[in-house]
Design a protein around this motif. Structure first.
Motif, PDB file in Angstrom:
ATOM      1  N   GLY A   1       5.076   0.138  -8.259  1.00 11.21           N
ATOM      2  CA  GLY A   1       5.803  -0.602  -7.240  1.00 11.21           C
ATOM      3  C   GLY A   1       4.922  -1.665  -6.624  1.00 11.21           C
ATOM      4  N   ALA A   2       5.213  -2.009  -5.389  1.00 14.96           N
ATOM      5  CA  ALA A   2       4.449  -3.074  -4.739  1.00 14.96           C
ATOM      6  C   ALA A   2       4.761  -3.107  -3.250  1.00 14.96           C
ATOM      7  CB  ALA A   2       4.784  -4.435  -5.356  1.00 14.96           C
ATOM      8  N   ILE A   3       3.809  -3.630  -2.490  1.00 10.77           N
ATOM      9  CA  ILE A   3       4.067  -4.081  -1.121  1.00 10.77           C
ATOM     10  C   ILE A   3       4.378  -5.569  -1.210  1.00 10.77           C
ATOM     11  CG2 ILE A   3       3.115  -4.451   1.175  1.00 10.77           C
ATOM     12  CD1 ILE A   3       1.326  -2.030   0.749  1.00 10.77           C
ATOM     13  N   ALA A   4       5.606  -5.945  -0.894  1.00 10.04           N
ATOM     14  CA  ALA A   4       5.996  -7.351  -0.968  1.00 10.04           C
ATOM     15  C   ALA A   4       5.197  -8.176   0.039  1.00 10.04           C
ATOM     16  CB  ALA A   4       7.495  -7.494  -0.706  1.00 10.04           C
ATOM     17  N   GLY A   5       4.740  -9.327  -0.388  1.00 14.71           N
ATOM     18  CA  GLY A   5       3.963 -10.185   0.501  1.00 14.71           C
ATOM     19  C   GLY A   5       2.588  -9.641   0.824  1.00 14.71           C
ATOM     20  N   PHE A   6       2.041  -8.798  -0.057  1.00 14.40           N
ATOM     21  CA  PHE A   6       0.781  -8.130   0.258  1.00 14.40           C
ATOM     22  C   PHE A   6      -0.366  -9.063   0.622  1.00 14.40           C
ATOM     23  CE2 PHE A   6      -3.183  -5.945  -1.221  1.00 14.40           C
ATOM     24  CZ  PHE A   6      -3.244  -5.015  -0.182  1.00 14.40           C
TER      25      PHE A   6
ATOM     26  N   GLY B   1       6.215   3.886   6.889  1.00 15.65           N
ATOM     27  CA  GLY B   1       6.709   3.286   8.120  1.00 15.65           C
ATOM     28  C   GLY B   1       5.833   2.148   8.609  1.00 15.65           C
ATOM     29  N   VAL B   2       4.536   2.309   8.497  1.00 16.65           N
ATOM     30  CA  VAL B   2       3.604   1.256   8.910  1.00 16.65           C
ATOM     31  C   VAL B   2       3.753   0.026   8.016  1.00 16.65           C
ATOM     32  CG1 VAL B   2       1.148   0.649   8.919  1.00 16.65           C
ATOM     33  CG2 VAL B   2       1.926   2.735  10.059  1.00 16.65           C
ATOM     34  N   VAL B   3       3.843   0.249   6.703  1.00 13.42           N
ATOM     35  CA  VAL B   3       4.007  -0.879   5.776  1.00 13.42           C
ATOM     36  C   VAL B   3       5.284  -1.648   6.098  1.00 13.42           C
ATOM     37  CG1 VAL B   3       4.445  -1.502   3.371  1.00 13.42           C
ATOM     38  CG2 VAL B   3       2.633   0.134   3.924  1.00 13.42           C
ATOM     39  N   GLU B   4       6.368  -0.936   6.377  1.00  9.66           N
ATOM     40  CA  GLU B   4       7.618  -1.629   6.697  1.00  9.66           C
ATOM     41  C   GLU B   4       7.519  -2.360   8.035  1.00  9.66           C
ATOM     42  OE1 GLU B   4      11.078   0.443   4.136  1.00  9.66           O
ATOM     43  OE2 GLU B   4      10.853   1.203   6.182  1.00  9.66           O
ATOM     44  N   ARG B   5       6.902  -1.750   9.013  1.00 14.20           N
ATOM     45  CA  ARG B   5       6.771  -2.410  10.315  1.00 14.20           C
ATOM     46  C   ARG B   5       5.956  -3.694  10.194  1.00 14.20           C
ATOM     47  NH1 ARG B   5       2.661  -2.627  13.657  1.00 14.20           N
ATOM     48  NH2 ARG B   5       1.584  -0.791  12.805  1.00 14.20           N
ATOM     49  N   VAL B   6       4.813  -3.614   9.533  1.00 18.13           N
ATOM     50  CA  VAL B   6       3.965  -4.788   9.398  1.00 18.13           C
ATOM     51  C   VAL B   6       4.653  -5.846   8.538  1.00 18.13           C
ATOM     52  CG1 VAL B   6       1.764  -5.635   8.477  1.00 18.13           C
ATOM     53  CG2 VAL B   6       1.840  -3.484   9.776  1.00 18.13           C
ATOM     54  N   GLY B   7       5.281  -5.411   7.457  1.00 18.04           N
ATOM     55  CA  GLY B   7       5.959  -6.359   6.592  1.00 18.04           C
ATOM     56  C   GLY B   7       7.050  -7.126   7.316  1.00 18.04           C
TER      57      GLY B   7
ATOM     58  N   ASP C   1      -2.653  -3.271  -3.469  1.00 17.41           N
ATOM     59  CA  ASP C   1      -1.844  -2.685  -2.417  1.00 17.41           C
ATOM     60  C   ASP C   1      -1.774  -1.167  -2.564  1.00 17.41           C
ATOM     61  OD1 ASP C   1      -0.396  -2.877  -4.780  1.00 17.41           O
ATOM     62  OD2 ASP C   1       1.390  -3.771  -3.877  1.00 17.41           O
ATOM     63  N   SER C   2      -1.793  -0.671  -3.802  1.00 20.31           N
ATOM     64  CA  SER C   2      -1.699   0.772  -4.046  1.00 20.31           C
ATOM     65  C   SER C   2      -2.857   1.524  -3.392  1.00 20.31           C
ATOM     66  CB  SER C   2      -1.693   1.055  -5.549  1.00 20.31           C
ATOM     67  OG  SER C   2      -0.642   0.384  -6.193  1.00 20.31           O
ATOM     68  N   GLU C   3      -4.071   1.011  -3.552  1.00 21.38           N
ATOM     69  CA  GLU C   3      -5.232   1.701  -2.983  1.00 21.38           C
ATOM     70  C   GLU C   3      -5.182   1.667  -1.462  1.00 21.38           C
ATOM     71  OE1 GLU C   3     -10.013   2.146  -3.852  1.00 21.38           O
ATOM     72  OE2 GLU C   3      -9.048   0.204  -4.205  1.00 21.38           O
ATOM     73  N   VAL C   4      -4.722   0.577  -0.874  1.00 20.69           N
ATOM     74  CA  VAL C   4      -4.557   0.525   0.576  1.00 20.69           C
ATOM     75  C   VAL C   4      -3.534   1.566   1.031  1.00 20.69           C
ATOM     76  CG1 VAL C   4      -3.742  -0.896   2.500  1.00 20.69           C
ATOM     77  CG2 VAL C   4      -5.318  -1.857   0.817  1.00 20.69           C
ATOM     78  N   MET C   5      -2.434   1.714   0.292  1.00 21.35           N
ATOM     79  CA  MET C   5      -1.450   2.744   0.618  1.00 21.35           C
ATOM     80  C   MET C   5      -2.080   4.135   0.608  1.00 21.35           C
ATOM     81  SD  MET C   5       1.690   1.215  -1.674  1.00 21.35           S
ATOM     82  CE  MET C   5       2.692   2.702  -1.579  1.00 21.35           C
ATOM     83  N   PHE C   6      -2.907   4.416  -0.395  1.00 19.15           N
ATOM     84  CA  PHE C   6      -3.585   5.707  -0.492  1.00 19.15           C
ATOM     85  C   PHE C   6      -4.472   5.946   0.722  1.00 19.15           C
ATOM     86  CE2 PHE C   6      -7.091   8.092  -3.035  1.00 19.15           C
ATOM     87  CZ  PHE C   6      -6.627   9.319  -2.599  1.00 19.15           C
ATOM     88  N   TYR C   7      -5.253   4.962   1.088  1.00 19.23           N
ATOM     89  CA  TYR C   7      -6.175   5.159   2.210  1.00 19.23           C
ATOM     90  C   TYR C   7      -5.454   5.189   3.553  1.00 19.23           C
ATOM     91  CZ  TYR C   7     -10.362   5.452  -0.537  1.00 19.23           C
ATOM     92  OH  TYR C   7     -11.330   5.902  -1.394  1.00 19.23           O
ATOM     93  N   LEU C   8      -4.319   4.532   3.658  1.00 21.27           N
ATOM     94  CA  LEU C   8      -3.508   4.701   4.861  1.00 21.27           C
ATOM     95  C   LEU C   8      -2.970   6.121   4.945  1.00 21.27           C
ATOM     96  CD1 LEU C   8      -1.533   1.322   4.929  1.00 21.27           C
ATOM     97  CD2 LEU C   8      -3.193   2.106   6.636  1.00 21.27           C
ATOM     98  N   ALA C   9      -2.511   6.675   3.817  1.00 25.71           N
ATOM     99  CA  ALA C   9      -2.036   8.063   3.825  1.00 25.71           C
ATOM    100  C   ALA C   9      -3.160   9.022   4.191  1.00 25.71           C
ATOM    101  CB  ALA C   9      -1.440   8.420   2.465  1.00 25.71           C
TER     102      ALA C   9
END
Length: 277
Positions: A114-119, A169-175, A143-151
């Motif tokens: 997948g992806a974080i849009a606008g990463f 939730g954080v990814v959606e809020r920031v996005g 973006d995947s590794e950032v997601m892992f470290y946020l978790a």
């Protein structure tokens, strides 16, 4: 995007799940049927656990999986009850070893499609939310590794589903603060070596494909002539981006906006939603 598989159950050779199936992950690296791209040649990785260590072993490389001689050699000799395997199609970040999945931290492994849009626009703000004690362990630029470290930051050790929900939730809020309408697309897997958690979610409610295998007992009844099934425990499971073959009754779609847990005893399937952030 990417393709991946997670195997949990009776110890098997890596070759059994990576090369032998008719539509194996190696075949998918050239001929994906359900992915965004047909070819997934921007690197690969496999991870596994053994009785000799609490932390997983990794093999990752930047070349395509379909012609890697080291992977072919390894697959005939490594046996484990838990494998992660991933073939990468980059969404824009560099083709380099540190960007290949799975990612590892301590006993944890993580992989993502997948992806974080606008990463590129969100990266700095998201990275600053990672625990400072973890930040220096981020090696790549995905973006995947950032997601892992946020978790990990949000409590992966204590409650994996809650940690992933907070991350999402954080990814959606920031996005959305940056004007991204649908910030997150993810099918992801993570494991601590004992259990496997898998998630299927997207902000647009149109997630990438994800399937889990039926219980072995049911498959034996449907296909008594398939010898491979006779050697597997009842609770052996495969979770895959797309089916590894067309054996009738073998594959079930993971529902949209859900997560599952593969574990000793009874597996679980639950609804998933990002935590408000």
């Amino acid at each position: 995007m990417c393709r991946w598989l997670a195997y949990w159950g009776t110890p098997v050779l890596l070759d059994t799940i990576l090369y032998q199936p008719a539509h194996s992950l190696i075949d998918q690296s050239l001929h994906s049927k359900l992915g965004v791209e047909t070819t997934n040649g921007d690197g690969f990785g496999v991870g596994w656990y053994s009785e000799h260590s609490e932390t997983p072993a990794l093999l990752r490389d930047v070349g395509p999986a379909w012609n890697n001689r080291n992977l072919r050699e390894l697959a005939d000799h490594v046996r484990s009850p838990l494998f992660f395997a991933h073939i990468r199609a980059s969404t824009g970040t560099a083709v380099q070893q540190s960007n290949c999945h799975p990612f590892r931290y301590g006993r944890w492994m993580f992989m993502h499609n997948g992806a974080i849009a606008g990463f590129p626009r969100l990266r700095r703000e998201l990275a600053l939310l990672v625990d400072p004690g973890l930040y220096s362990d981020i090696e790549g630029t995905t973006d995947s590794e950032v997601m892992f470290y946020l978790a990990l930051t949000f409590g992966l050790d204590e409650d994996p589903p809650a940690a992933v929900a907070t991350m999402a939730g954080v990814v959606e809020r920031v996005g959305r603060a940056y004007g991204v309408e649908f910030p997150l697309q993810m099918t992801l897997a993570l494991t601590d070596g004992t259990r496997v958690w898998v998630f299927r979610y997207s902000s647009a409610r149109a997630s990438r494909s994800l399937f889990y295998s039926s219980r072995v007992e049911a498959l034996r009844r449907l296909h008594p002539d398939v010898g491979f099934l006779r050697h597997l425990s009842e609770d052996t499971r495969l979770i895959v981006s797309e089916p590894l073959g067309d054996l009738p009754g073998a594959w079930n779609e993971v529902p949209e906006n859900s997560y599952g847990v593969v574990q000793p005893g009874t597996d679980e399937l639950h609804r998933f939603a990002p935590a408000p952030a």
